[in-house]
Write an enzyme that holds these catalytic residues in place. Structure first.
Site, PDB file in Angstrom:
ATOM      1  N   LYS A  40       0.853  -1.198   0.000  1.00 36.97           N
ATOM      2  CA  LYS A  40       0.000   0.000   0.000  1.00 36.97           C
ATOM      3  C   LYS A  40       0.890   1.250   0.000  1.00 36.97           C
ATOM      4  O   LYS A  40       2.096   1.162   0.262  1.00 36.97           O
ATOM      5  CB  LYS A  40      -0.907  -0.006   1.236  1.00 36.97           C
ATOM      6  CG  LYS A  40      -0.164  -0.012   2.571  1.00 36.97           C
ATOM      7  CD  LYS A  40      -1.093  -0.292   3.745  1.00 36.97           C
ATOM      8  CE  LYS A  40      -0.319  -0.349   5.060  1.00 36.97           C
ATOM      9  NZ  LYS A  40      -1.161  -0.789   6.186  1.00 36.97           N
ATOM     10  N   TYR A 264      16.302  29.534   8.602  1.00 37.46           N
ATOM     11  CA  TYR A 264      15.105  30.201   9.115  1.00 37.46           C
ATOM     12  C   TYR A 264      15.072  30.177  10.640  1.00 37.46           C
ATOM     13  O   TYR A 264      15.411  29.180  11.264  1.00 37.46           O
ATOM     14  CB  TYR A 264      13.854  29.477   8.632  1.00 37.46           C
ATOM     15  CG  TYR A 264      13.478  29.743   7.189  1.00 37.46           C
ATOM     16  CD1 TYR A 264      13.133  31.015   6.757  1.00 37.46           C
ATOM     17  CD2 TYR A 264      13.434  28.693   6.282  1.00 37.46           C
ATOM     18  CE1 TYR A 264      12.770  31.239   5.434  1.00 37.46           C
ATOM     19  CE2 TYR A 264      13.063  28.900   4.965  1.00 37.46           C
ATOM     20  CZ  TYR A 264      12.730  30.176   4.539  1.00 37.46           C
ATOM     21  OH  TYR A 264      12.369  30.390   3.249  1.00 37.46           O
TER      22      TYR A 264
HETATM   23  C1  LIG Z   1      -0.404  -1.814   6.849  1.00 31.10           C
HETATM   24  C2  LIG Z   1      -1.011  -3.096   7.269  1.00 31.10           C
HETATM   25  C3  LIG Z   1      -0.218  -4.252   7.416  1.00 31.10           C
HETATM   26  C4  LIG Z   1       1.290  -4.223   7.316  1.00 31.10           C
HETATM   27  O1  LIG Z   1       1.799  -3.798   8.551  1.00 31.10           O
HETATM   28  P1  LIG Z   1       3.368  -3.615   8.816  1.00 31.10           P
HETATM   29  O2  LIG Z   1       3.439  -3.238  10.240  1.00 31.10           O
HETATM   30  O3  LIG Z   1       3.827  -2.551   7.897  1.00 31.10           O
HETATM   31  O4  LIG Z   1       4.003  -4.933   8.528  1.00 31.10           O
HETATM   32  C5  LIG Z   1      -0.860  -5.443   7.680  1.00 31.10           C
HETATM   33  N1  LIG Z   1      -2.200  -5.495   7.855  1.00 31.10           N
HETATM   34  C6  LIG Z   1      -2.985  -4.397   7.759  1.00 31.10           C
HETATM   35  C7  LIG Z   1      -4.451  -4.521   7.971  1.00 31.10           C
HETATM   36  C8  LIG Z   1      -2.413  -3.164   7.480  1.00 31.10           C
HETATM   37  O5  LIG Z   1      -3.193  -2.075   7.408  1.00 31.10           O
END
Ligand SMILES: *Cc1c(COP(=O)(O)O)cnc(C)c1O
Length: 381
Positions: A40, A264
């Protein structure tokens, strides 16, 4: 396209390290448990169009994305390479999205009875059977069927008519804390949920969940962050290989001899002779502003601390300790590298590696090493 002679940053993604991390995690799983991959948010900023095919070629048959749009783009890439993988969509079935979901051969993770009804109705109307996962909430209170909805489903299996139930899914809240009592509590709740849906496969562990032990593995693991080099066992040595290297190019070096301030807000004062290098990377590139006066660059093995605030397009580092010939305009400074991996930068910025990675900007010149990288001409990815 960006020029290799970029005046900004160079992001190098090591696709062989990504595949090695996937195999590393797969080899830790209980017998019979498959290893999926969560890609994702553009594979946590590293590029889903590159990461997806590499992972599938390594043997991964289950890819997870968050949104329908991510799923559509990924399906195009996977088809383009003549590969095959199930693509699961965590955010499930938004109203009106069933037709696209089905057309793109995506597997929605159904998050409520309403979504179950929607997907079932879509299947029954067309007299087809389509796959879906079912997310049950075991403590995250975010997505997924709460216990009462699950009971209604268990009492009336006809609610699932037309649906080929793939995996029952749940997500751990505190898996990176091995001793946290939430873990066994959620495990027990997950086992109760599974008992209500006999025969369905199960998927529970994210990256850190894999390290909690085989009882957390079930049929399919869903690692994300660890694939990209984030340490799934904080406080212990990182078992994962680094996938990302970020280098900022030096635009200017100035020798400062009289007391003055940098950047800044004049938050850093230079008292004695100092050399300051200005890099063409800033918070607009996802080099988080909270790392000002805290994060570190490296030239070779020599630390070049970030001094002053990080600007939108520029960052200043103190290169006084670096031999002068090695800190010249056009040369590169590691902002994420062997001496300052993702988790270190995250720590300096007061955040987690996940946020550092998913913030990686789009102005960087991106280089993919390893894997089999071919330009994706004409693809809308
Ligand atoms: C993002 C996500 C994962 C992966 O989790 P990590 O901690 O990055 O391994 C697995 N399951 C769900 C439902 C997620 O949203």
């Amino acid at each position: 396209m960006t020029s290799l002679e970029t005046c900004g940053g160079i992001l190098t993604v090591d696709l062989d390290a990504l595949a090695a991390n996937w195999r590393n995690l797969r080899d830790r799983l209980a017998p019979g448990c498959a290893c999926g991959a969560v890609i994702k948010a553009d594979a946590y900023g590293t590029g889903a169009a590159e990461a997806g095919p590499v992972l599938v070629r390594a043997g991964c048959a289950h890819l997870f994305v968050a949104t329908l749009d991510e799923g559509i783009a990924l399906r195009e890439v996977i088809d383009h390479w003549g590969l095959d993988a199930a693509i699961h969509v965590f955010n499930g079935l938004c109203p009106g999205s069933a037709a696209d979901m089905a057309h793109e051969r995506l597997t929605p993770v159904l998050n409520s009875l309403a979504e179950v009804a929607d997907w079932s109705a879509y299947c029954r109307l067309r007299d087809i059977r389509l796959p879906a996962d079912l997310h049950v909430d075991t403590g995250m209170s975010r997505l997924g069927l709460p216990e009462d909805e699950l009971r209604r489903l268990a009492d009336d299996p006809s609610l699932l008519d037309g649906i080929v139930l793939g995996h029952v899914v749940s997500h751990l809240t505190s898996s990176e804390e091995a001793g946290d009592p939430s873990n066994p509590r959620q495990l027990a709740a997950f086992q109760r949920a599974r008992a209500m849906l006999p025969g369905a496969k199960a998927s529970f562990a994210n990256s850190s969940g894999i390290f909690l032990g085989p009882e957390y593995h079930f049929d399919l693991a869903r690692p994300g962050a660890a694939l990209y080099g984030v340490n799934p066992t904080p406080g212990q040595p990182n078992p994962m290989a680094q996938v990302v290297r970020l280098q900022g190019k030096i635009l200017q070096v100035r020798q400062i001899d009289t007391p003055q301030t940098v950047g800044y807000g004049a938050t850093h004062a230079v008292m004695g002779p100092t050399r300051i290098a200005t890099l063409g990377v800033g918070y607009a590139d996802g080099y988080l502003r909270s790392g000002g006066n805290k994060a570190s660059g490296y030239i070779g093995d020599v630390r070049a601390p970030v001094v002053g605030r990080i600007s939108m397009d520029l960052t200043t580092v103190d290169v006084s300790d670096v031999p002068e010939p090695l800190a010249q305009p056009g040369m590169l400074v590691d902002l994420i590298g062997p001496h300052n991996p993702v988790d270190d930068l995250a720590g300096a910025c007061g955040t987690i590696g996940y946020e550092v990675l998913t913030s990686l900007g789009h102005r960087y010149h991106r280089i993919y090493t390893g894997g089999i990288h071919v330009e994706l001409d004409g693809l809308t990815t």
